[in-house]
Write a protein that holds these residues in place. Structure first.
Motif, PDB file in Angstrom:
ATOM      1  N   GLU A  21       0.665  -1.059  -0.076  1.00  0.00           N
ATOM      2  CA  GLU A  21       0.056   0.055  -0.112  1.00  0.00           C
ATOM      3  C   GLU A  21       0.922   1.266   0.093  1.00  0.00           C
ATOM      4  O   GLU A  21       2.069   1.254   0.361  1.00  0.00           O
ATOM      5  CB  GLU A  21      -1.095  -0.019   1.256  1.00  0.00           C
ATOM      6  CG  GLU A  21      -2.350  -0.526   1.132  1.00  0.00           C
ATOM      7  CD  GLU A  21      -3.092   0.356   0.098  1.00  0.00           C
ATOM      8  OE1 GLU A  21      -2.432   1.496  -0.306  1.00  0.00           O
ATOM      9  OE2 GLU A  21      -4.297   0.241  -0.108  1.00  0.00           O
ATOM     10  N   ASP A  22       0.316   2.172  -0.379  1.00  0.00           N
ATOM     11  CA  ASP A  22       0.762   3.557  -0.180  1.00  0.00           C
ATOM     12  C   ASP A  22       0.317   4.555   0.845  1.00  0.00           C
ATOM     13  O   ASP A  22      -0.688   4.702   0.877  1.00  0.00           O
ATOM     14  CB  ASP A  22       0.548   4.506  -1.663  1.00  0.00           C
ATOM     15  CG  ASP A  22       1.081   5.823  -1.469  1.00  0.00           C
ATOM     16  OD1 ASP A  22       1.949   6.182  -0.532  1.00  0.00           O
ATOM     17  OD2 ASP A  22       0.672   6.641  -2.441  1.00  0.00           O
ATOM     18  N   ARG A  25      -1.072   7.839   0.521  1.00  0.00           N
ATOM     19  CA  ARG A  25      -2.591   8.118  -0.230  1.00  0.00           C
ATOM     20  C   ARG A  25      -3.734   8.683   0.705  1.00  0.00           C
ATOM     21  O   ARG A  25      -3.503   8.367   2.021  1.00  0.00           O
ATOM     22  CB  ARG A  25      -3.157   6.925  -0.960  1.00  0.00           C
ATOM     23  CG  ARG A  25      -3.646   5.899  -0.212  1.00  0.00           C
ATOM     24  CD  ARG A  25      -4.341   4.642  -1.184  1.00  0.00           C
ATOM     25  NE  ARG A  25      -4.748   3.533  -0.393  1.00  0.00           N
ATOM     26  CZ  ARG A  25      -5.753   3.394   0.240  1.00  0.00           C
ATOM     27  NH1 ARG A  25      -6.707   4.279   0.122  1.00  0.00           N
ATOM     28  NH2 ARG A  25      -6.179   2.161   0.632  1.00  0.00           N
ATOM     29  N   LYS A  29      -3.385   8.369   5.024  1.00  0.00           N
ATOM     30  CA  LYS A  29      -2.258   9.404   5.594  1.00  0.00           C
ATOM     31  C   LYS A  29      -2.277   9.437   6.875  1.00  0.00           C
ATOM     32  O   LYS A  29      -1.406   9.589   7.510  1.00  0.00           O
ATOM     33  CB  LYS A  29      -2.478  10.603   4.693  1.00  0.00           C
ATOM     34  CG  LYS A  29      -1.431  11.564   4.797  1.00  0.00           C
ATOM     35  CD  LYS A  29      -1.770  12.834   3.987  1.00  0.00           C
ATOM     36  CE  LYS A  29      -0.371  13.507   3.794  1.00  0.00           C
ATOM     37  NZ  LYS A  29      -0.501  14.580   2.978  1.00  0.00           N
TER      38      LYS A  29
END
Length: 202
Positions: A21-22, A25, A29
């Motif tokens: 995952e990021d 994003r 966050k």
């Protein structure tokens, strides 16, 4: 002990990256800071003394019948608790039922709730949690017997593996006079739990 929030945030970011995952994003966050806050709450009992709430007792000999000791148990039912299983770090939650047979001293009922809350707010297994609650009360109160029954639903059973969503786990810990199955039979009935009367105590 205070949870290291900054470290939890950093490790949460790493975990999100590790699953592909990021963490930057929009939906994720704030997740690291939320996890830090969550863990501070869930594990607030680490390093806290569970016996401290039992330090203030009340003498029953100062009441209207000073020569009379309580003849039966003090039973506090349906204490809601939640903890985190140390095997998968998934939550488990349910109800604790606590009974003790007082000597000359009793304790405020809220103190029993705090004992449960402190011991539950650390990585746990249900079997040990019940034993720790029973030990704390038996060792720090003037009591002739202690019974602790925990009934909980575990995320590691309901959300993974066989996913038995209706399954719950029942454990018993007994000390003193309540290690005798016959002596605790009335309490088990009052608690309303289907507990095997021959379950082991200590």
């Amino acid at each position: 002990m205070t949870v290291d929030r900054q470290r939890v945030e950093r490790l949460t970011r790493e975990l999100l990256e590790a699953i592909g995952e990021d963490p930057d994003r929009p939906g994720l966050k704030q997740t690291p800071s939320r996890m830090a806050e969550l863990y501070s709450e869930f594990f607030s009992g680490v390093g806290e003394d569970p016996a401290e709430p039992l330090a203030r007792t009340i003498s029953v000999s100062r009441g209207p019948a000073p020569d009379t000791l309580p003849s039966g148990a003090v039973l506090l039912r349906d204490i809601r608790f939640r903890s985190v299983c140390e095997h998968h770090l998934l939550p488990f939650a349910g109800h604790a039922h606590i009974a003790y047979l007082p000597g000359e001293q009793v304790v405020g009922l809220g103190a029993l709730v705090r004992v449960v809350e402190i011991l539950a707010a650390r990585p746990q297994v249900q079997e040990r949690l019940g034993e720790q609650i029973a030990d704390t009360i038996a060792e720090h109160l003037d009591t002739r017997g202690v019974l602790v029954v925990l009934d909980a639903s575990h995320g590691c059973v309901t959300m993974r593996g066989g996913r038995q969503t209706e399954a719950s786990t029942l454990t018993i810990a007994a000390r003193g006079e309540y290690t005798d199955a016959v002596a605790r039979a009335e309490l088990i009935t009052l608690i309303g739990a289907s507990v095997p009367l021959g379950a082991a105590g200590r």
